[in-house]
Design a protein around this motif. Sequence first.
Motif, mmCIF file in Angstrom:
data_model
loop_
_atom_site.group_PDB
_atom_site.id
_atom_site.type_symbol
_atom_site.label_atom_id
_atom_site.label_comp_id
_atom_site.label_asym_id
_atom_site.label_seq_id
_atom_site.Cartn_x
_atom_site.Cartn_y
_atom_site.Cartn_z
ATOM 1 N N GLU A 110 41.021 36.269 44.912
ATOM 2 C CA GLU A 110 40.791 34.875 45.269
ATOM 3 C C GLU A 110 39.375 34.445 44.899
ATOM 4 O OE1 GLU A 110 41.097 31.875 49.150
ATOM 5 O OE2 GLU A 110 41.459 34.032 49.368
ATOM 6 N N ALA A 111 38.414 35.354 45.122
ATOM 7 C CA ALA A 111 37.028 35.041 44.771
ATOM 8 C C ALA A 111 36.888 34.818 43.276
ATOM 9 C CB ALA A 111 36.117 36.177 45.222
ATOM 10 N N GLN A 113 39.430 33.880 41.213
ATOM 11 C CA GLN A 113 40.204 32.697 40.845
ATOM 12 C C GLN A 113 39.498 31.406 41.196
ATOM 13 O OE1 GLN A 113 43.872 32.154 43.002
ATOM 14 N NE2 GLN A 113 44.897 31.222 41.243
ATOM 15 N N THR A 114 38.827 31.377 42.324
ATOM 16 C CA THR A 114 38.177 30.142 42.774
ATOM 17 C C THR A 114 36.768 29.977 42.218
ATOM 18 O OG1 THR A 114 37.416 31.272 44.789
ATOM 19 C CG2 THR A 114 39.518 30.073 44.898
ATOM 20 N N GLY A 115 36.325 30.949 41.422
ATOM 21 C CA GLY A 115 35.010 30.837 40.823
ATOM 22 C C GLY A 115 33.871 31.108 41.771
ATOM 23 N N MET A 116 34.123 31.862 42.839
ATOM 24 C CA MET A 116 33.077 32.171 43.812
ATOM 25 C C MET A 116 32.108 33.234 43.301
ATOM 26 S SD MET A 116 35.320 32.175 47.334
ATOM 27 C CE MET A 116 33.891 32.709 48.298
ATOM 28 N N ARG A 122 32.119 39.243 37.455
ATOM 29 C CA ARG A 122 33.563 39.150 37.325
ATOM 30 C C ARG A 122 34.208 40.507 37.001
ATOM 31 N NH1 ARG A 122 37.044 34.874 36.294
ATOM 32 N NH2 ARG A 122 38.993 35.460 35.247
#
Length: 308
Positions: A110-111, A113-116, A122
């Motif tokens: 999720e991190a 995917q959401t660009g966190m 990455r």
Amino acid sequence: MNGNILWGVVCLLLVLALGYTVARLLRVREQLQQIQDALADIKNGNLNRRVLARESDMTRSICYDINQIAANGQAKLVAQRQSEQAYKRLMTSLSHDVKTPLTSLMGYLEAIQTGMVRESERDSYLQIAYDKARRLSDFVQSLFAWVKLDSGEQVFHFEEQDICELTRDILADWIPALESAGILYEVSVPEEEYPLRIDAAAYTRIVNNLLQNVLAHSQATSVAVTLAARGAGACLTVRDNGRGIAPAEQEKIFERMYQCDASRSARGNGLGLSIVRELVLAHRGTVSVEASPGGGATFHVLFPGILS
């Protein structure tokens, strides 16, 4: 006069015989009532009920059989309850061992995917997610293997194999993992052929699980794997110089879901050694451990019946 005495004696004997018969019949009637009451209790679930009988009772064999049936039923009930409790513990462990890495895996993905996370982070996040997914996959595979063994659905294919060549092939795949973990290794496998009737897939899992146990739990810096003839069979030995196993835990390590690690965060799922034991038993072999706290651990797996 003698005839009267004789007749009196005969009458007395007849009275005694009649009295004895009546007493026996009354005792049988009493026993039958006890049997009826006991059967009613057992039918209602009271498997602790027993029927007392004397050696001279005519119904003693029936009473003994009823007692044996009740005892067998009680033993099966105890085993069933223990099994139910074990499965409850298993489900509790499963919910933890699946939910925790799955939640963590979803968090990393999720991190990403959401660009966190930054682009530079990455790759490391993807590697962590991959490691967790692989660990979860290993757990599920181990679980399926154990369930098949426990339910008796595992199908074995026993064929004559050169156990030495098979062992070398298995260990060759482990060298990168051992080197990556910084664990020195020593391998002693005879060059000559040792034909043995085994299930190759099961034997591979036995060796893999023993070595995985070293990586996951031992904190060892070296491991030695030895294969040698032992009587008419072969003995596989896996020895490490790790933290060892406490005597009280050595009797439990082959139980399903048991982990010596005090923390549930420790690697491993508690199924590996229980699978080893079941697979070894399927080969009519034995598995044992010698260990002491701080003195490392040595696992011995004996396979019977080398074929000439």
